[in-house]
Design an enzyme around this catalytic site. Structure first.
Site, PDB file in Angstrom:
ATOM      1  N   GLU A  39     -36.501 -20.042  17.377  1.00 64.67           N
ATOM      2  CA  GLU A  39     -37.899 -19.639  17.532  1.00 64.67           C
ATOM      3  C   GLU A  39     -38.398 -19.663  18.973  1.00 64.67           C
ATOM      4  O   GLU A  39     -39.453 -19.115  19.263  1.00 64.67           O
ATOM      5  CB  GLU A  39     -38.792 -20.508  16.653  1.00 64.67           C
ATOM      6  N   ASN A  40     -37.637 -20.280  19.894  1.00 66.01           N
ATOM      7  CA  ASN A  40     -38.011 -20.295  21.315  1.00 66.01           C
ATOM      8  C   ASN A  40     -37.041 -19.488  22.169  1.00 66.01           C
ATOM      9  O   ASN A  40     -37.020 -19.644  23.392  1.00 66.01           O
ATOM     10  CB  ASN A  40     -38.051 -21.734  21.844  1.00 66.01           C
ATOM     11  N   HIS A  68     -43.682 -20.353  16.565  1.00 62.46           N
ATOM     12  CA  HIS A  68     -43.689 -19.201  17.480  1.00 62.46           C
ATOM     13  C   HIS A  68     -43.048 -17.968  16.843  1.00 62.46           C
ATOM     14  O   HIS A  68     -42.711 -17.016  17.556  1.00 62.46           O
ATOM     15  CB  HIS A  68     -42.976 -19.553  18.788  1.00 62.46           C
ATOM     16  N   HIS A 175     -38.671 -28.688  16.223  1.00 61.19           N
ATOM     17  CA  HIS A 175     -39.939 -28.453  16.927  1.00 61.19           C
ATOM     18  C   HIS A 175     -40.199 -29.412  18.076  1.00 61.19           C
ATOM     19  O   HIS A 175     -40.706 -28.991  19.115  1.00 61.19           O
ATOM     20  CB  HIS A 175     -41.146 -28.475  15.979  1.00 61.19           C
ATOM     21  N   HIS A 177     -38.095 -31.098  19.969  1.00 63.40           N
ATOM     22  CA  HIS A 177     -37.130 -30.872  21.053  1.00 63.40           C
ATOM     23  C   HIS A 177     -36.383 -32.114  21.525  1.00 63.40           C
ATOM     24  O   HIS A 177     -35.593 -32.019  22.473  1.00 63.40           O
ATOM     25  CB  HIS A 177     -37.810 -30.206  22.266  1.00 63.40           C
TER      26      HIS A 177
END
Length: 261
Positions: A39-40, A68, A175, A177
Protein backbone atom coordinates in the site's frame (compact mmCIF):
# COMPACT_ATOMS: atom_id res chain seq x y z
CA UNK A 1 0.99 -24.98 3.87
CA UNK A 2 3.57 -22.29 4.51
CA UNK A 3 2.89 -18.58 4.01
CA UNK A 4 5.57 -15.95 3.55
CA UNK A 5 4.20 -12.49 4.40
CA UNK A 6 6.23 -9.33 3.70
CA UNK A 7 5.48 -6.03 5.44
CA UNK A 8 4.58 -2.66 3.96
CA UNK A 9 6.70 -1.91 0.88
CA UNK A 10 7.74 1.75 1.20
CA UNK A 11 8.80 3.66 -1.92
CA UNK A 12 11.59 2.92 -4.36
CA UNK A 13 13.97 1.51 -1.76
CA UNK A 14 11.22 -0.88 -0.69
CA UNK A 15 10.72 -2.01 -4.26
CA UNK A 16 14.48 -2.52 -4.63
CA UNK A 17 14.51 -4.60 -1.45
CA UNK A 18 11.69 -6.77 -2.82
CA UNK A 19 13.54 -7.32 -6.08
CA UNK A 20 16.76 -8.14 -4.26
CA UNK A 21 15.54 -10.24 -1.35
CA UNK A 22 12.14 -11.79 -2.08
CA UNK A 23 13.40 -14.43 -4.54
CA UNK A 24 16.10 -15.37 -2.01
CA UNK A 25 13.60 -15.63 0.83
CA UNK A 26 11.36 -17.86 -1.27
CA UNK A 27 14.32 -20.11 -2.03
CA UNK A 28 15.21 -20.31 1.66
CA UNK A 29 11.73 -20.81 3.15
CA UNK A 30 9.88 -22.58 0.28
CA UNK A 31 6.46 -20.98 0.88
CA UNK A 32 3.42 -22.26 -0.95
CA UNK A 33 1.90 -18.74 -0.86
CA UNK A 34 3.70 -15.39 -0.78
CA UNK A 35 1.76 -12.28 0.26
CA UNK A 36 3.11 -8.72 0.18
CA UNK A 37 1.52 -5.57 1.58
CA UNK A 38 2.08 -2.96 -1.15
CA UNK A 39 0.00 0.00 0.00
CA UNK A 40 3.03 2.35 0.22
CA UNK A 41 4.83 1.08 -2.87
CA UNK A 42 4.45 4.22 -5.02
CA UNK A 43 6.44 6.98 -3.30
CA UNK A 44 5.02 6.01 0.06
CA UNK A 45 1.35 6.50 -0.79
CA UNK A 46 -0.65 3.94 -2.74
CA UNK A 47 0.27 1.63 -5.57
CA UNK A 48 0.28 1.83 -9.36
CA UNK A 49 0.25 -0.85 -12.02
CA UNK A 50 4.04 -0.57 -12.36
CA UNK A 51 4.67 -1.53 -8.74
CA UNK A 52 1.91 -4.14 -8.68
CA UNK A 53 3.38 -5.98 -11.66
CA UNK A 54 6.90 -5.68 -10.22
CA UNK A 55 5.78 -7.27 -6.94
CA UNK A 56 4.23 -10.17 -8.84
CA UNK A 57 7.32 -10.54 -11.01
CA UNK A 58 9.52 -10.69 -7.88
CA UNK A 59 7.45 -13.55 -6.51
CA UNK A 60 4.35 -12.24 -4.75
CA UNK A 61 1.21 -14.32 -5.28
CA UNK A 62 -1.10 -11.79 -3.59
CA UNK A 63 -0.79 -8.08 -2.76
CA UNK A 64 -2.73 -6.47 0.09
CA UNK A 65 -3.36 -2.79 0.71
CA UNK A 66 -4.41 -0.44 3.54
CA UNK A 67 -5.40 3.14 4.30
CA UNK A 68 -3.50 4.46 1.25
CA UNK A 69 -5.30 2.05 -1.07
CA UNK A 70 -7.11 4.83 -2.93
CA UNK A 71 -4.28 7.36 -3.22
CA UNK A 72 -3.62 6.48 -6.85
CA UNK A 73 -6.70 6.72 -9.07
CA UNK A 74 -5.66 3.86 -11.36
CA UNK A 75 -5.89 1.41 -8.45
CA UNK A 76 -9.66 1.27 -8.92
CA UNK A 77 -9.24 -0.38 -12.31
CA UNK A 78 -6.45 -2.60 -11.01
CA UNK A 79 -8.72 -3.86 -8.23
CA UNK A 80 -11.53 -4.63 -10.65
CA UNK A 81 -9.26 -6.56 -13.01
CA UNK A 82 -7.03 -8.49 -10.57
CA UNK A 83 -8.32 -10.83 -7.87
CA UNK A 84 -4.78 -11.11 -6.46
CA UNK A 85 -4.85 -7.44 -5.40
CA UNK A 86 -6.89 -6.89 -2.22
CA UNK A 87 -8.10 -3.72 -0.50
CA UNK A 88 -9.51 -3.53 3.04
CA UNK A 89 -12.85 -5.32 2.99
CA UNK A 90 -14.54 -2.96 5.45
CA UNK A 91 -14.60 0.16 3.29
CA UNK A 92 -18.22 1.31 3.22
CA UNK A 93 -20.55 1.12 0.26
CA UNK A 94 -21.73 -1.66 -2.00
CA UNK A 95 -20.03 -0.20 -5.10
CA UNK A 96 -16.47 -0.15 -3.71
CA UNK A 97 -14.09 -1.46 -6.41
CA UNK A 98 -12.34 -4.73 -5.83
CA UNK A 99 -12.57 -7.14 -2.94
CA UNK A 100 -11.09 -7.68 0.49
CA UNK A 101 -11.39 -11.46 0.33
CA UNK A 102 -9.97 -14.03 -2.04
CA UNK A 103 -10.03 -17.83 -1.80
CA UNK A 104 -7.19 -19.62 -3.54
CA UNK A 105 -6.62 -23.28 -4.25
CA UNK A 106 -3.19 -24.26 -2.93
CA UNK A 107 -2.39 -27.83 -3.97
CA UNK A 108 -5.07 -29.91 -2.21
CA UNK A 109 -6.06 -27.15 0.22
CA UNK A 110 -7.85 -23.81 0.11
CA UNK A 111 -6.52 -20.56 1.53
CA UNK A 112 -8.75 -17.55 2.19
CA UNK A 113 -6.90 -14.24 2.45
CA UNK A 114 -8.76 -11.38 4.13
CA UNK A 115 -7.63 -7.73 4.18
CA UNK A 116 -9.13 -5.52 6.91
CA UNK A 117 -8.44 -2.02 8.21
CA UNK A 118 -8.68 -0.72 11.77
CA UNK A 119 -10.58 2.33 13.01
CA UNK A 120 -8.74 3.36 16.18
CA UNK A 121 -6.82 6.59 15.43
CA UNK A 122 -7.65 6.13 11.74
CA UNK A 123 -10.44 7.30 9.46
CA UNK A 124 -13.94 6.14 10.30
CA UNK A 125 -14.87 3.20 8.09
CA UNK A 126 -17.03 0.15 8.72
CA UNK A 127 -16.41 -2.09 11.72
CA UNK A 128 -13.66 -4.67 10.97
CA UNK A 129 -15.04 -7.08 13.59
CA UNK A 130 -18.47 -7.43 12.03
CA UNK A 131 -16.94 -7.33 8.54
CA UNK A 132 -14.83 -10.34 9.48
CA UNK A 133 -17.90 -12.16 10.78
CA UNK A 134 -19.75 -11.49 7.54
CA UNK A 135 -16.90 -12.52 5.25
CA UNK A 136 -15.98 -15.66 7.14
CA UNK A 137 -19.45 -17.00 6.35
CA UNK A 138 -18.33 -17.10 2.71
CA UNK A 139 -15.24 -19.18 3.45
CA UNK A 140 -15.41 -22.99 3.12
CA UNK A 141 -15.26 -24.69 6.51
CA UNK A 142 -12.00 -26.54 5.82
CA UNK A 143 -10.15 -23.56 4.33
CA UNK A 144 -7.15 -21.98 6.03
CA UNK A 145 -7.66 -18.25 6.70
CA UNK A 146 -4.98 -15.53 6.76
CA UNK A 147 -5.84 -11.95 7.78
CA UNK A 148 -3.75 -8.83 7.07
CA UNK A 149 -5.10 -6.33 9.61
CA UNK A 150 -3.91 -2.83 8.67
CA UNK A 151 -4.35 -0.87 11.88
CA UNK A 152 -2.72 1.80 14.04
CA UNK A 153 -3.06 0.59 17.61
CA UNK A 154 -1.65 -2.57 19.13
CA UNK A 155 -4.80 -2.97 21.24
CA UNK A 156 -7.14 -3.08 18.23
CA UNK A 157 -4.90 -5.60 16.47
CA UNK A 158 -4.78 -7.81 19.53
CA UNK A 159 -8.51 -7.48 20.13
CA UNK A 160 -9.41 -8.60 16.60
CA UNK A 161 -6.95 -11.49 16.80
CA UNK A 162 -8.52 -12.73 20.05
CA UNK A 163 -12.02 -12.15 18.67
CA UNK A 164 -11.22 -14.39 15.71
CA UNK A 165 -9.06 -16.88 17.63
CA UNK A 166 -9.95 -20.40 16.60
CA UNK A 167 -11.88 -19.24 13.54
CA UNK A 168 -8.87 -18.20 11.46
CA UNK A 169 -5.38 -19.61 10.97
CA UNK A 170 -3.39 -16.40 11.37
CA UNK A 171 -3.70 -12.64 11.80
CA UNK A 172 -0.73 -10.36 11.15
CA UNK A 173 -0.78 -6.61 11.63
CA UNK A 174 0.58 -4.02 9.23
CA UNK A 175 0.72 -0.19 9.04
CA UNK A 176 2.98 0.89 11.91
CA UNK A 177 6.17 -0.12 10.06
CA UNK A 178 8.05 -1.47 13.11
CA UNK A 179 8.30 -5.22 13.57
CA UNK A 180 7.06 -6.39 16.95
CA UNK A 181 8.54 -9.21 19.01
CA UNK A 182 5.32 -10.97 19.99
CA UNK A 183 4.82 -13.70 17.39
CA UNK A 184 2.88 -16.45 19.13
CA UNK A 185 -0.10 -18.77 18.92
CA UNK A 186 -3.28 -17.75 20.74
CA UNK A 187 -5.14 -20.16 23.07
CA UNK A 188 -7.50 -21.49 20.35
CA UNK A 189 -4.76 -21.93 17.77
CA UNK A 190 -4.60 -18.70 15.75
CA UNK A 191 -1.10 -17.43 14.94
CA UNK A 192 -0.69 -13.73 15.77
CA UNK A 193 1.87 -10.96 15.25
CA UNK A 194 1.04 -7.35 16.12
CA UNK A 195 3.08 -5.90 13.24
CA UNK A 196 5.30 -7.51 10.64
CA UNK A 197 7.27 -4.30 9.99
CA UNK A 198 8.14 -2.51 6.75
CA UNK A 199 10.25 -2.97 3.66
CA UNK A 200 12.16 0.16 2.71
CA UNK A 201 14.96 2.40 3.94
CA UNK A 202 16.91 1.15 6.94
CA UNK A 203 18.34 4.62 7.55
CA UNK A 204 15.15 6.69 7.74
CA UNK A 205 12.29 6.77 10.22
CA UNK A 206 9.40 4.51 9.17
CA UNK A 207 10.65 4.84 5.61
CA UNK A 208 10.85 8.65 5.46
CA UNK A 209 13.93 10.85 5.69
CA UNK A 210 14.94 11.13 9.32
CA UNK A 211 15.46 14.89 9.26
CA UNK A 212 11.91 15.64 8.13
CA UNK A 213 10.56 13.66 11.08
CA UNK A 214 13.04 15.19 13.54
CA UNK A 215 12.12 18.69 12.33
CA UNK A 216 8.46 18.13 13.12
CA UNK A 217 9.29 17.25 16.72
CA UNK A 218 11.70 20.16 17.08
CA UNK A 219 9.29 22.78 15.79
CA UNK A 220 5.85 21.28 16.54
CA UNK A 221 4.82 22.61 13.14
CA UNK A 222 3.58 20.62 10.13
CA UNK A 223 6.47 19.30 8.09
CA UNK A 224 6.26 17.50 4.80
CA UNK A 225 7.51 13.95 5.13
CA UNK A 226 9.91 12.97 2.36
CA UNK A 227 10.38 9.35 1.38
CA UNK A 228 13.92 8.16 1.96
CA UNK A 229 14.98 6.72 -1.38
CA UNK A 230 18.72 6.94 -0.72
CA UNK A 231 19.08 4.73 2.35
CA UNK A 232 20.18 1.14 2.67
CA UNK A 233 17.41 -1.42 2.06
CA UNK A 234 15.71 -3.64 4.60
CA UNK A 235 12.93 -6.21 4.37
CA UNK A 236 10.73 -7.37 7.24
CA UNK A 237 8.65 -10.53 6.99
CA UNK A 238 7.19 -13.50 8.79
CA UNK A 239 6.59 -17.12 7.93
CA UNK A 240 3.53 -19.04 9.08
CA UNK A 241 3.52 -22.82 8.97
CA UNK A 242 -0.10 -23.94 8.90
CA UNK A 243 0.81 -27.62 9.08
CA UNK A 244 2.44 -27.40 12.51
CA UNK A 245 -0.04 -25.80 14.90
CA UNK A 246 0.06 -22.49 13.02
CA UNK A 247 3.64 -21.76 13.98
CA UNK A 248 4.70 -18.16 13.21
CA UNK A 249 8.24 -16.79 13.06
CA UNK A 250 9.50 -13.30 12.25
CA UNK A 251 12.45 -12.39 10.07
CA UNK A 252 14.48 -9.38 9.02
CA UNK A 253 17.13 -8.71 6.41
CA UNK A 254 19.06 -5.48 6.82
CA UNK A 255 22.69 -4.28 7.08
CA UNK A 256 22.89 -5.53 10.67
CA UNK A 257 21.12 -8.81 9.96
CA UNK A 258 22.32 -10.19 6.62
CA UNK A 259 20.48 -13.01 4.91
CA UNK A 260 22.08 -16.27 5.97
CA UNK A 261 21.88 -19.51 4.05
Amino acid sequence: MRILFVGDVMGEIGMQAITQYLPLLKTKYHPQVTIVNGENADQGRGIKEKQFKALLHAGADLVTLGNHAWDKFEVQELLQENDNLLRPANYPGSQTPGSGLVIKQVNAEQLAVLNLQGRALMQAIDDPFTAADRLLKKVPAQAKVFVDFHAETTSEKGALAHYLDGRISALVGTHTHVQTNDAHTLPRGTAFLTDVGMTGSYDGILGVKAQSSVQRFLTQRPTRYEIDDQGRPQINFCTIDLEHKNKIQVGQVNPDRPLLE
